[in-house]
Design a protein around this motif. Structure first.
Motif, PDB file in Angstrom:
ATOM      1  N   SER A  23       0.763  -1.132  -0.184  1.00  0.00           N
ATOM      2  CA  SER A  23      -0.158   0.199   0.002  1.00  0.00           C
ATOM      3  C   SER A  23       0.680   1.268   0.102  1.00  0.00           C
ATOM      4  N   ASN A  69      -0.140   4.648  -2.297  1.00  0.00           N
ATOM      5  CA  ASN A  69      -0.969   5.763  -1.909  1.00  0.00           C
ATOM      6  C   ASN A  69       0.001   6.953  -1.922  1.00  0.00           C
ATOM      7  N   VAL A 109       6.513  -6.427   6.130  1.00  0.00           N
ATOM      8  CA  VAL A 109       5.718  -6.277   7.318  1.00  0.00           C
ATOM      9  C   VAL A 109       4.527  -6.857   7.053  1.00  0.00           C
ATOM     10  N   ASN A 124      -0.357  -7.523  11.715  1.00  0.00           N
ATOM     11  CA  ASN A 124      -0.360  -8.188  12.901  1.00  0.00           C
ATOM     12  C   ASN A 124       0.913  -8.634  13.010  1.00  0.00           C
ATOM     13  N   PRO A 125       2.165  -7.941  12.950  1.00  0.00           N
ATOM     14  CA  PRO A 125       3.604  -8.192  12.749  1.00  0.00           C
ATOM     15  C   PRO A 125       4.298  -9.367  13.709  1.00  0.00           C
ATOM     16  N   GLY A 152      -0.226   1.260   8.249  1.00  0.00           N
ATOM     17  CA  GLY A 152      -1.325   1.253   9.077  1.00  0.00           C
ATOM     18  C   GLY A 152      -0.378   0.922  10.303  1.00  0.00           C
ATOM     19  N   GLY A 153      -1.190   0.375  11.447  1.00  0.00           N
ATOM     20  CA  GLY A 153      -0.622   0.209  12.669  1.00  0.00           C
ATOM     21  C   GLY A 153       0.636  -1.016  12.674  1.00  0.00           C
ATOM     22  N   THR A 205      -0.976   5.695   7.384  1.00  0.00           N
ATOM     23  CA  THR A 205      -1.672   5.656   6.150  1.00  0.00           C
ATOM     24  C   THR A 205      -3.016   4.905   6.493  1.00  0.00           C
ATOM     25  N   THR A 252      -5.071   3.240  14.101  1.00  0.00           N
ATOM     26  CA  THR A 252      -4.700   2.781  15.240  1.00  0.00           C
ATOM     27  C   THR A 252      -4.107   3.781  16.272  1.00  0.00           C
ATOM     28  N   LEU A 293      -8.021   4.145   0.583  1.00  0.00           N
ATOM     29  CA  LEU A 293      -8.129   3.113   1.708  1.00  0.00           C
ATOM     30  C   LEU A 293      -9.825   2.573   1.257  1.00  0.00           C
ATOM     31  N   PRO A 294      -9.862   1.297   1.033  1.00  0.00           N
ATOM     32  CA  PRO A 294     -10.981   0.514   0.594  1.00  0.00           C
ATOM     33  C   PRO A 294     -11.906   0.749   1.927  1.00  0.00           C
ATOM     34  N   ILE A 307      -5.037   7.126  24.555  1.00  0.00           N
ATOM     35  CA  ILE A 307      -4.574   5.954  25.031  1.00  0.00           C
ATOM     36  C   ILE A 307      -3.214   5.683  25.310  1.00  0.00           C
ATOM     37  N   HIS A 366     -10.189  -4.460  23.831  1.00  0.00           N
ATOM     38  CA  HIS A 366      -8.749  -4.362  23.135  1.00  0.00           C
ATOM     39  C   HIS A 366      -8.161  -5.866  23.713  1.00  0.00           C
ATOM     40  N   TYR A 388      -7.800  -9.530  21.179  1.00  0.00           N
ATOM     41  CA  TYR A 388      -6.678 -10.326  20.434  1.00  0.00           C
ATOM     42  C   TYR A 388      -7.015 -11.682  20.096  1.00  0.00           C
TER      43      TYR A 388
END
Ligand code: NAP
Ligand code: FE
Length: 366
Positions: free
Chosen positions: A40, A44, A67, A70-71, A96-97, A136, A140, A180-181, A251, A260, A264
């Motif tokens: 992405s 973008n 990456v 959820n790396p 993203g996150g 992007t 998060t 972003l879809p 947060i 949260h 997970y």
């Protein structure tokens, strides 16, 4: 009104902020490792802007673009190896996150050559080389938080790396999110909304953090309507990006709580995107509160008269069927109940039975 409030990240928000502030990179270092996802960022415009800024200011750069969502710690080790052999002096996370969190973890691993995926969780407090975050998704809020959420395959879960890694600089340019879809827009917006909710209805909340939460709810009043009508205009993209950053700042002070922590395993075992995993649990979590005073204040700012009105928005945005058994629910609940940190952030006493009930009512609806 006693509180501590920390926000060490320098935040640049607006159109073309990277190109307008390109000297920020050369002030940090001479050689950067860019950490990003597979596709992405190259589509973008974010990667191109960063590359242009680095090239025109004479900063060398190497790309690690592997990456995954959820790396995993394995990916983080791989990225840090590339950073180490190239002697980089800072890391730029674009995405993203997942890429932003991976960039933070990579920066810790580079700074501490003895750290690896086996000993990271028992390593105590560690420093990192500087991180620049380019978001992007909205999102998060990782660009303004100290958290790095990683997947431990060994422990079969997602967890916080346990280090405090605030990016030195965050760049927020909503142009990167224009394409972003719709589904990712919804899931990531729900993540931002759940940060606002869990940060606001939190034991650690203060006068100061509530300012961020309440401003975020005000923006969501606008954003929810645009989301359900699929009116993803430039104004929407800007407002949801701002709401996500405010939520991140909140947060960063207070942490998250039940949705949260309980979400997970839904990501790890059921493959639900992170925002959606929190989102499916949010309504039952809200209904479980005995004292609804602060929830009512939140609903009022959002422009709703009761929880059912918020629920009808959630029902329009979230449509997911999860195959899950009672045994799995019991297992997830037991594991979550052992996570005292998230329970402490929740303002009310909850039992294991309460947790099981939130899962059951959320997931065994039909
Ligand atoms: P993500 O996992 O970073 O990305 C999801 C998907 O969106 C990927 O396929 C990605 O593609 C794509 N994508 C990203 N930006 C895009 C764009 N502008 N246009 C089109 N596609 C785009 O999603 P996320 O929801 O932002 O991040 C989730 C992760 O953040 C989870 O691991 C979660 O636990 C963590 N998180 C961290 C914090 C924190 O404070 N640190 C808070 C909440 C959540 P590519 O792979 O090709 O880039
Ligand atoms: Fe989140």
């Amino acid at each position: 009104m006693e509180f501590k409030f920390t926000m060490p990240t320098e935040i640049y928000f607006g159109e073309e902020v990277i190109l307008k502030n390109k000297e920020v990179f050369s002030a940090i270092g001479k050689k950067a490792l860019i950490v990003t996802g597979r596709n992405s960022a190259k589509k973008n415009g974010s990667y191109d802007d960063v590359k242009t800024a680095l090239t025109t200011t004479g900063v060398e750069h190497i790309l690690f673009d592997e990456v995954e969502e959820n790396p995993s710690l394995e990916t983080i080790e791989k990225g840090s190896y590339i950073g180490k052999i190239n002697n980089v002096d800072f890391v730029i996370g674009i995405g993203g996150g997942s890429p932003m969190d991976a960039a933070k973890a990579v920066a810790v691993f580079i700074k501490n050559p003895d750290v690896n995926k086996e000993n990271i969780f028992s390593s105590g407090k560690l420093e990192s080389i500087p991180v620049v975050a380019v978001a992007t998704t909205s999102g998060t809020g990782s660009e303004v938080t100290q958290y790095s959420i990683v997947t431990s395959i060994k422990e079969k879960t997602k967890k916080n790396l346990g280090q405090s890694i605030f990016p030195k600089v965050a760049f927020l340019d909503s142009r990167y999110t224009y394409d972003l879809p719709y589904d990712i827009t919804v899931n990531t917006a729900i993540d931002a909304f759940t940060h606002l909710v869990e940060g606001y209805l939190n034991t650690n909340s203060t006068y100061m953090s509530d300012i961020y939460g309440e401003k975020g709810f005000e923006l969501f009043k606008y954003c929810f309507e645009r989301l359900v009508n699929k009116e993803l205009t430039v104004e929407f993209r800007n407002k949801v990006m701002m709401a996500s950053a405010l939520a991140g700042i909140q947060i960063a002070q207070n942490g998250t709580s039940l949705p949260h922590g309980m979400g997970y395993p839904l990501t790890y075992f059921k493959g639900l995107p992170h925002g959606l995993a929190n989102g499916v649990l949010t309504m039952e979590y809200l209904k479980s509160f005995k004292d609804k005073t602060k929830i009512e204040r939140m609903l009022n700012i959002l422009g709703f008269s009761n929880l059912e009105e918020l629920e009808s928005i959630f029902n329009r945005l979230i449509d997911v069927k999860i195959e899950i058994t009672e045994d799995e629910i019991n297992e997830y609940s037991k594991n979550f109940f052992a996570n005292k940190k998230k329970l402490e952030n929740h303002t009310e006493e909850v039992s294991l039975e309460d947790i099981i009930n939130i899962y059951r009512k959320s997931l065994l609806k039909n």
